[in-house]
Design a protein around this motif. Structure first.
Motif, short mmCIF file in Angstrom:
data_model
loop_
_atom_site.label_atom_id
_atom_site.label_comp_id
_atom_site.label_asym_id
_atom_site.label_seq_id
_atom_site.Cartn_x
_atom_site.Cartn_y
_atom_site.Cartn_z
N GLN A 17 3.97 -18.64 -5.68
CA GLN A 17 4.68 -17.28 -6.58
C GLN A 17 5.69 -16.82 -5.38
O GLN A 17 6.39 -15.98 -5.68
CB GLN A 17 3.68 -16.48 -6.84
N GLU A 18 5.20 -16.51 -3.99
CA GLU A 18 5.70 -15.60 -3.18
C GLU A 18 6.90 -16.39 -2.68
O GLU A 18 8.06 -15.70 -2.76
CB GLU A 18 4.81 -15.46 -1.89
N GLU A 19 6.85 -17.67 -2.45
CA GLU A 19 8.16 -18.51 -2.42
C GLU A 19 9.11 -18.24 -3.50
O GLU A 19 10.31 -17.99 -3.26
CB GLU A 19 7.87 -19.66 -2.25
N GLU A 20 8.61 -18.56 -4.81
CA GLU A 20 9.62 -18.16 -5.86
C GLU A 20 10.31 -16.86 -5.84
O GLU A 20 11.51 -16.83 -5.97
CB GLU A 20 8.88 -18.50 -7.13
N THR A 21 9.52 -15.96 -5.80
CA THR A 21 9.83 -14.45 -5.44
C THR A 21 11.04 -14.36 -4.60
O THR A 21 12.18 -13.85 -4.75
CB THR A 21 8.87 -13.74 -5.24
N GLN A 22 10.80 -14.83 -3.28
CA GLN A 22 11.68 -14.81 -2.25
C GLN A 22 13.03 -15.57 -2.50
O GLN A 22 14.24 -15.21 -2.25
CB GLN A 22 11.14 -15.47 -0.89
N LYS A 23 12.85 -16.88 -3.27
CA LYS A 23 14.22 -17.36 -3.71
C LYS A 23 14.99 -16.62 -4.60
O LYS A 23 16.31 -16.82 -4.68
CB LYS A 23 13.82 -18.81 -4.12
N ASN A 24 14.28 -16.06 -5.65
CA ASN A 24 15.09 -15.19 -6.63
C ASN A 24 15.49 -14.18 -5.97
O ASN A 24 16.82 -13.62 -6.51
CB ASN A 24 13.82 -14.77 -7.78
N LEU A 25 14.96 -13.45 -5.22
CA LEU A 25 15.66 -12.22 -4.45
C LEU A 25 16.77 -12.86 -3.66
O LEU A 25 17.85 -12.09 -3.57
CB LEU A 25 14.74 -11.78 -3.43
N LEU A 26 16.72 -14.16 -2.81
CA LEU A 26 17.98 -14.63 -2.31
C LEU A 26 19.07 -14.80 -3.32
O LEU A 26 20.13 -14.67 -3.02
CB LEU A 26 17.58 -16.00 -1.47
N GLY A 27 19.01 -15.33 -4.34
CA GLY A 27 19.92 -15.53 -5.38
C GLY A 27 20.63 -14.25 -5.96
O GLY A 27 21.71 -14.38 -6.09
N GLU A 28 19.58 -13.08 -6.16
CA GLU A 28 20.24 -12.00 -6.34
C GLU A 28 21.19 -11.43 -5.43
O GLU A 28 22.22 -10.86 -5.43
CB GLU A 28 19.09 -10.82 -6.84
N MET A 29 20.71 -11.36 -4.00
CA MET A 29 21.61 -10.99 -2.92
C MET A 29 22.87 -12.15 -2.75
O MET A 29 23.75 -11.52 -2.54
CB MET A 29 20.75 -11.41 -1.60
N ARG A 30 22.86 -13.14 -3.24
CA ARG A 30 23.96 -14.11 -2.90
C ARG A 30 24.95 -13.75 -4.21
O ARG A 30 26.24 -13.56 -4.17
CB ARG A 30 23.64 -15.50 -3.19
N ALA A 31 24.46 -13.15 -5.28
CA ALA A 31 25.26 -12.72 -6.42
C ALA A 31 25.85 -11.64 -5.91
O ALA A 31 27.09 -11.31 -6.38
CB ALA A 31 24.45 -12.69 -7.68
N GLU A 32 25.15 -10.83 -5.46
CA GLU A 32 25.92 -9.35 -4.98
C GLU A 32 27.06 -9.67 -4.10
O GLU A 32 27.82 -9.02 -3.75
CB GLU A 32 24.74 -8.57 -4.42
N LEU A 33 26.63 -10.52 -3.26
CA LEU A 33 27.80 -10.90 -2.19
C LEU A 33 29.06 -11.53 -2.64
O LEU A 33 30.03 -11.35 -2.48
CB LEU A 33 27.16 -11.95 -1.14
N ASN A 34 28.77 -12.45 -3.81
CA ASN A 34 29.80 -12.90 -4.51
C ASN A 34 30.55 -11.82 -5.25
O ASN A 34 31.95 -11.84 -5.38
CB ASN A 34 29.54 -13.78 -5.64
#
Length: 145
Positions: A17-34
């Motif tokens: 669950q923690e790994e999935e949360t971290q991956k989702n957060l990374l995805g959100e950050m990449r979307a913000e960067l885009n």
């Protein structure tokens, strides 16, 4: 023999669950960067267009107030672009740190998966030995009758 049960299953589920949360957060950050990169591109496009407009005003012989106004506008947009570049750099650093967190979470899950595999192998070995012992006793009892 009872069914196999991984002794650290709850911890493994938590880590997944923690790994999935971290991956989702990374995805959100990449979307913000885009989004930041798209905004920077728009600013660059605006600056390019206004520079072109300014050149045309110089050639045309415009009023000094028009040129001054356009120069101020360009100064503001260039400052915005510099700030946007700082934001992008900050976001890229955040993403690098988050990527490290994702990799660490993945390593934790992999460790637990390997431990589960090892425990499953031990379970199968015990099960095999138990079956061999059962067969041996059955054969021994059959021969004694």
């Amino acid at each position: 023999m009872k069914k196999f049960s991984f002794s650290l299953e709850r911890i493994k589920q938590f880590r997944e669950q923690e790994e999935e949360t971290q991956k989702n957060l990374l995805g959100e950050m990449r979307a913000e960067l885009n989004l930041l990169n798209a905004q920077r591109l728009e600013l660059e496009k605006t600056i390019y267009q206004k520079n072109d407009d300014l050149r045309r005003l110089y050639v045309k012989g415009a009023y000094p107030t028009e040129i001054c106004t356009l120069n101020r506008f360009l100064s503001v947009k260039k400052a915005e672009l510099a700030q946007k570049n700082v934001e992008i750099e900050r976001k890229e650093n955040e993403i690098a740190h988050q990527l490290e967190a994702v990799m660490e979470a993945s390593r934790e899950v992999q460790k637990l998966e390997k431990l589960e595999e090892h425990q499953l192998e031990e379970y199968r070995e015990l099960e095999r030995k138990e079956q061999e012992q059962f067969i041996e006793e059955f054969v021994t009892n059959s021969l004694n009758k």
